[in-house]
Structure formats: structure tokens, C-alpha cells
Design a protein around this motif. Structure first.
Motif, PDB file in Angstrom:
ATOM      1  N   HIS A  19      -0.432  16.208   8.541  1.00 40.87           N
ATOM      2  CA  HIS A  19      -1.408  15.919   7.489  1.00 40.87           C
ATOM      3  C   HIS A  19      -0.880  14.899   6.473  1.00 40.87           C
ATOM      4  O   HIS A  19      -1.574  13.954   6.106  1.00 40.87           O
ATOM      5  N   GLU A  23      -2.258  11.082   5.671  1.00 41.27           N
ATOM      6  CA  GLU A  23      -2.597  10.610   4.323  1.00 41.27           C
ATOM      7  C   GLU A  23      -1.835   9.342   3.970  1.00 41.27           C
ATOM      8  O   GLU A  23      -2.396   8.404   3.390  1.00 41.27           O
ATOM      9  N   THR A  27      -3.443   5.662   3.149  1.00 42.42           N
ATOM     10  CA  THR A  27      -3.114   4.950   1.905  1.00 42.42           C
ATOM     11  C   THR A  27      -2.567   3.563   2.187  1.00 42.42           C
ATOM     12  O   THR A  27      -2.982   2.581   1.561  1.00 42.42           O
TER      13      THR A  27
END
Length: 198
Positions: A19, A23, A27
Motif C-alpha cells: 500500500h 501511494e 505521488t
């Protein structure tokens, strides 16, 4: 933090993004100067498209249906489905499309249609920027992340199967079993329960 996902069929491990890695990749793609990077990661990781579906998508495939912005996707076996575009994904696509009115959604650095090889190179570049250390980065890892993140968010197995367009529910269940092996082990639940009571 590398997750090994074991497919029940052959038993060979498939590396998936955790996870936090997912992320970090999102980004890095969002901050990239190349607008195709965020669109690529959004199509693969936030819509769960297969690489041939993402690379084969055209500006003409964008539209509206029942009050939703959608992308018409040609999937396995030539089956066409309408995939709703969440706001973040729609923005990523708009940025990549810019003022163009025709042609592919995703372009390579030369302005032509992005193919799976160019997509893999972009993902490796983004993973490096995000500090993700993977022995082999490839586009399907984002589809893995799409499925496992949905399951982690509490989306039902049936709804994830529909979103991932898995014809056979056992395909979706393989992702679920792989992530439950350690991530949802009862030891963690017990430890959290005991910690909250002390």
C-alpha cells in the motif's frame, strides 16, 4: 516492503506493490513533469486497466454516460465496457490529453502512442524516483495494487471482481487469499485488541 503474492495455480510468486509503495508511486507520477506518467499510473492503478487496454485507449473513447465521465475500454476478447472516471483520474487524463482532440490517451516521449515497453520504462523510472526497490517493475503490478487496495478498503469480493472485470471469481479470490495470508493474520488483530485495552 515487498509483498509476495502467490498465485494458487502454479505457485510461483508474483511481486506486488504494498500500500505505501503504491501511494509513493502515485505521488511520484502526480509530481512528474511528464503528464503521461500520472495518466499511466491512474489508468493502471486507479482504474485497474490491463496494459494493452490503457495503451490502446484513445481520446475518442472518453465520454459521458448516466451523468458520469467514462472511458470506453476494449478488454479481453474485444469486449467493450464503460469505466467511470473518478475526479483524480479524469484530471490526470485531461492533463495528458491537453488540447488534443484525437489520438491516443497515452503518448511516449516522441509523441507517438505509448506501448507496453515504454510504459514499463516509465514505471521503472517512477519507482526509482519514489524509492521503491523492486527486482522487476512491470505494469501488471499496478493492477495487483488496484485489486488488493480495494479489498483492503473493504470493497466486497463480488464488487472487486466486477471492477477488475475478472470473468471467474476464483481469479479475484486468489488476490484476496494472498493478501490475507499475513496482512490480516489474527495475530495482528489480537495484538491491536490487547494494546487498546492497556
Amino acid at each position: 516492503m515487498i509483498k509476495k503474492l502467490h498465485e494458487s495455480g502454479g505457485g510461483s510468486p508474483t511481486l506486488g506493490l504494498g500500500h505505501l509503495q503504491f501511494e509513493a508511486l502515485v505521488t511520484a507520477a502526480r509530481l512528474s513533469a511528464n503528464p503521461n506518467d500520472f495518466a499511466l499510473v491512474a489508468l493502471l492503478g486507479l482504474l485497474g486497466l490491463r496494459i494493452f487496454e490503457a495503451c490502446g485507449s484513445n481520446i475518442a473513447d472518453l465520454g459521458e454516460a448516466h451523468g458520469h465521465r467514462v472511458l470506453r475500454v476494449r478488454g479481453k476478447g474485444g469486449k467493450v465496457v464503460l469505466v467511470p472516471l473518478p475526479t483524480a483520474v479524469a484530471r490526470a487524463i485531461e492533463r495528458a490529453v491537453d488540447e488534443r482532440t484525437a489520438g491516443p490517451l497515452l503518448r511516449n516521449i516522441h509523441g507517438g502512442r505509448m506501448d507496453r515497453h515504454a510504459a514499463t520504462r516509465r514505471l521503472k523510472h517512477l519507482a526509482h524516483i519514489a524509492g521503491i526497490r523492486m527486482p522487476r517493475m512491470h505494469p501488471h503490478m499496478l493492477r495487483h495494487a488496484f485489486v488488493t487496495t480495494m479489498l483492503d478498503a473493504g470493497v466486497s469480493l463480488r464488487d472487486v471482481q466486477i471492477a477488475a472485470r475478472h470473468a471467474d471469481p476464483r481469479t479475484t479470490m486468489r488476490y484476496d487469499r494472498a493478501r490475507k495470508n499475513l496482512d490480516r493474520h489474527p495475530n495482528y488483530i489480537l495484538a491491536a485488541y490487547m494494546a487498546s485495552g492497556t
